[in-house]
Every structure is written in structure tokens, then in C-alpha cells.
Design an enzyme around this catalytic site. Structure first.
Site, mmCIF file in Angstrom:
data_model
loop_
_atom_site.group_PDB
_atom_site.id
_atom_site.type_symbol
_atom_site.label_atom_id
_atom_site.label_comp_id
_atom_site.label_asym_id
_atom_site.label_seq_id
_atom_site.Cartn_x
_atom_site.Cartn_y
_atom_site.Cartn_z
ATOM 1 N N TRP A 130 0.899 -1.105 0.239
ATOM 2 C CA TRP A 130 -0.050 0.146 0.103
ATOM 3 C C TRP A 130 0.938 1.367 -0.084
ATOM 4 O O TRP A 130 1.812 1.243 0.828
ATOM 5 C CB TRP A 130 -1.025 0.055 1.139
ATOM 6 C CG TRP A 130 -1.812 1.031 1.206
ATOM 7 C CD1 TRP A 130 -2.652 1.754 0.549
ATOM 8 C CD2 TRP A 130 -2.004 1.942 2.767
ATOM 9 N NE1 TRP A 130 -3.460 2.768 0.907
ATOM 10 C CE2 TRP A 130 -2.988 2.838 2.312
ATOM 11 C CE3 TRP A 130 -1.458 1.859 3.931
ATOM 12 C CZ2 TRP A 130 -3.380 3.725 3.261
ATOM 13 C CZ3 TRP A 130 -2.124 2.587 4.944
ATOM 14 C CH2 TRP A 130 -2.898 3.719 4.594
ATOM 15 N N ASP A 211 -0.767 -5.514 9.310
ATOM 16 C CA ASP A 211 -1.860 -4.634 8.891
ATOM 17 C C ASP A 211 -3.204 -5.265 8.442
ATOM 18 O O ASP A 211 -3.205 -6.278 7.455
ATOM 19 C CB ASP A 211 -1.278 -4.021 7.581
ATOM 20 C CG ASP A 211 -2.123 -2.784 7.283
ATOM 21 O OD1 ASP A 211 -3.385 -2.721 7.670
ATOM 22 O OD2 ASP A 211 -1.962 -1.829 6.654
ATOM 23 N N LYS A 246 -13.638 -0.827 5.929
ATOM 24 C CA LYS A 246 -14.406 -1.767 4.882
ATOM 25 C C LYS A 246 -15.187 -2.671 5.572
ATOM 26 O O LYS A 246 -16.297 -2.691 4.946
ATOM 27 C CB LYS A 246 -13.035 -2.596 4.089
ATOM 28 C CG LYS A 246 -12.228 -1.772 3.005
ATOM 29 C CD LYS A 246 -11.284 -0.703 3.816
ATOM 30 C CE LYS A 246 -10.396 -0.111 2.691
ATOM 31 N NZ LYS A 246 -9.533 0.995 3.319
#
Length: 398
Positions: A130, A211, A246
Site C-alpha cells: 500500500w 496490517d 471496509k
């Protein structure tokens, strides 16, 4: 003071979104932005969230500060979600959790705390990763190093390269790992590979930093925690940055958590004391609303089951769009095998489209894809899938 200072470059993904918004083409498609979209192209508020908010509206009696670490009920709910109800980690008190402003905030708090006690350590980051990972740990003052991860030729995990890189990680270094639904590739480790990495962490004396932004978007809430469980079983120190943007759709509430797992309860209490001290000088107290929504849902069995059902629907829609894209391209006679996209997990895919095709799609078809070919499958809908497949097929023939 700004007259002689150049403007900072736009964020690669947010800048793409801005260009998309300014595009006047009525058929434009955004496959870059990192948020879930339903089949109507909207980012919905989950029904369970709406119900929880009604409960909170009726019950809320104060806007006073939360504790520095956040509401205790939220911390317990986060730990049950991470480790499973009845987990040894939770029962033994080996985990310390603070409510952070989103997954980004959790990563930054962890980075600041680690820098305080591991000043000479490197942070190892997957190639690719990311885009914001490197910025977060660089801003905390860490030296960065890359470890092998993705093979562009096979469009799959290069586990031998990953292992070879991790063998060079020094004791006390930090290795940033994607717990599931690797962003941007969509390529994850299997169970055997996760066991191997956990063994390497224990033997090498380095600190895993997971993560965990997409729990439930891979194979399911329980299945996606496999990596977390392997490091717990190893009995080592490790960090987990959680995000509920999310899986709860709480994007603008910035709801996340940082959890530190230690070998013992005594060490966990020390970790929590320094976590609080770190939070105090960054944002003092977390925002309340998103965390209260999450804990309200997870503390009520009926709401929890509703959430799991809505999460299943989101995951299944993405899987359906993966298949529709692969099958659609094959039906158009594209002479390239895109079947690997079906094997990837989560919202994102390294599509294999090069930057020339990405640019051509943007300029000629108003289809917006992140440089390097990363696409968000949730940007595909039953209304635009044929247009996207037609456009990619045309672009590949150029």
C-alpha cells in the site's frame, strides 16, 4: 512562507479520484478508489450500522472524552474479533488494545511507539505494498527495506524470494505484513506459508507488524485471522493494526485499533502504559462514534449476525465481479490468460495491465486505474462490466 516552496505531489490514488470527479464523460468508471461499492456504484451504510446508531442516539447521555485507550468494551470486542472468542491470548491478558483513528492512525501510533524503543531497527515492507506504508514509517524516522513478495511474471506470490529476504532481517527489526487481502496485489500466503513466516519471526527475533484492514473480505472473519493466530501461538511480541472502514463501511468515522500482543500479561501491562503515553501526545483521545457503533454491533448477537451476513454479501459480490471480469475478457477473445484474478482475494487485484494500457483506458475510455495496473474489483458493476471488458480488450489489441 509558501512563496518559495513547491507544492507537494498529489497522492497517487486520491489524485486519481479527483481526476475522475472532474471527468465529464457520463460513462466513466473508477477502478482506483479503495472503497467498497455496491452494484449501484454506491458506498452504502450497512443496515446493522444504521440500527446501532439508532440505539446509540437513544442511549447517549454525554459527549465527554473517552479514555486515552478508548472505550473498554470496544477493546474487548476488537480482541474477540482478532483472536476469536475464548482465545488464550484474550483470556491470559497478553493483548493490549487502543482505539485509533482508522488503520492509518493505528499504524502511525505503532510506528511512533516502536521508534521509541527500537531506534536502530529497520522496517521491512513487501514489494509491492500500500502506497502509504512507506510514508507512515518514514515519517516516524525508520530506515526502510524491501522484502520480496510478488512475481510479476507468474502473477502470484514469490514465496522463495520472501523467505530469502526474511532470512536477512535482523533481530529487533520490524516486518510489516498484510494479514489477508494483500493491498495492492490481492495475493495472500497460504496456511503453510504463514506457519513458516511465524517460525522465522520467532527464530530470527524480529517483530511482526500485521496490517489487518480487510478481515472478512478474504475467506471469512474466522478464516482471515489465521495469520494472527500463528504469531499468537509462537508466543512472541507482535503488533496488529485493525481497520473497520471496509468490513463495517465506517470509512468517514476513521475507526481502527492498535493491538500489541506480548508473551505475558505483565509485559502487556507495560506495553499498554507506553501505548497510552504515545496516544496522549498524538491525539489524546480517540473519536467515539465509530467505535461505539462497532462495539454495539459486536455485543448484540442479532446485530452481529446481521453484520456477518452483510459482510458475506460484500465479499461474494467482489468474488462475482472477479469471475465476470475474467470470463468477460476470455469471451472477447483476449489472447492473455487473466484467470489468476480469480485466485486473488479482497477488493484489489494486480490486473497485469501495464501503464500504457492504464493511460489509454483513462484518456480514451474514462476508465480510471491506478498506475501499475491495480484495480478495485468493487468498482465493477453489472451495468459497467461489459463496457470495461470491451475497453480492455480493445486496448490490448492496440
Amino acid at each position: 512562507m509558501w512563496k518559495k516552496i513547491e507544492a507537494a505531489p498529489a497522492d497517487s490514488i486520491l489524485g486519481l479520484t479527483e481526476a475522475f470527479k472532474n471527468d465529464t464523460n457520463p460513462g466513466k468508471v473508477n477502478l482506483g478508489v479503495g472503497v467498497y461499492k455496491d452494484d449501484a456504484g454506491n458506498t452504502p451504510v450497512l443496515k446493522c450500522v444504521k440500527t446501532a446508531e439508532k440505539v446509540l442516539l437513544e442511549k447517549e447521555s454525554t459527549k465527554s472524552y473517552l479514555p486515552i485507550s478508548g472505550d473498554p468494551a470496544y477493546g474487548r470486542c476488537v480482541q474477540d474479533l482478532l483472536f476469536g472468542e475464548g482465545s488464550e491470548v484474550v483470556g491470559s491478558g497478553r493483548a493490549a488494545t487502543v482505539h485509533a483513528p482508522g488503520g492509518t492512525g493505528a499504524l502511525r501510533v505503532g510506528a511512533e511507539l516502536l521508534k521509541k524503543f527500537t531506534a536502530g531497527a529497520k522496517v521491512w515492507i513487501s514489494t509491492p505494498t500500500w502506497a502509504n506504508h512507506k510514508g507512515i514509517f518514514s515519517a516516524a524516522g525508520f530506515e526502510l527495506a524491501d522484502y520480496g513478495y510478488y512475481d510479476k511474471n507468474t502473477m502470484s506470490l514469490d514465496f522463495p524470494a520472501m523467505v530469502a529476504s526474511l532470512e536477512n532481517v535482523g533481530a529487533g527489526d520490524i516486518v510489516l505484513l498484510h494479514a489477508c487481502c494483500h493491498n495492492p496485489s490481492g495475493v495472500d500466503l497460504n496456511e503453510e506459508q504463514w506457519r513458516k513466516v511465524a517460525e522465522m519471526a520467532k527464530e530470527g527475533g524480529w517483530i511482526p507488524f500485521l496490517d489487518f484492514a480487510y478481515q472478512g473480505f478474504g475467506a471469512g472473519v474466522d478464516e482471515d485471522r489465521y495469520s494472527v493466530e500463528q504469531f499468537a501461538a509462537a508466543g512472541i511480541d507482535y503488533y496488529i493494526a485493525s481497520s473497520f472502514s471496509k468490513n463495517f463501511g465506517l470509512y468517514n468515522e476513521r475507526t481502527g485499533a492498535l493491538t500489541i500482543v506480548s508473551p505475558s500479561k505483565e509485559e502487556s501491562l507495560v506495553a499498554m502504559s507506553h501505548l497510552k503515553a504515545t496516544v496522549r501526545v498524538i491525539y489524546s483521545n480517540p473519536p467515539a462514534h465509530g467505535g461505539l457503533v462497532v462495539s454495539t454491533i459486536l455485543s448484540d448477537e442479532q446485530l452481529k449476525q446481521q453484520w456477518l451476513g452483510e459482510l458475506d454479501d460484500m465479499r461474494k459480490r467482489i468474488v462475482d465481479m472477479r469471475s465476470a471480469l475474467v470470463d468477460g475478457l476470455a469471451a472477447r477473445g483476449v489472447d492473455r490468460d487473466f484467470s489468476f484474478i480469480k485466485d486473488q482475494r479482497g477488493m484489489f487485484s494486480f490486473s497485469g495491465l501495464n501503464d500504457d494500457i492504464v493511460q489509454w483506458l483513462k484518456e480514451n475510455k474514462a476508465i480510471y486505474v491506478v498506475g501499475g495496473g491495480r484495480i478495485n474489483l468493487a468498482g465493477l458493476t453489472t451495468a459497467n462490466i461489459d463496457y470495461v471488458c470491451d475497453s480492455i480488450a480493445e486496448g490490448l489489441k492496440k
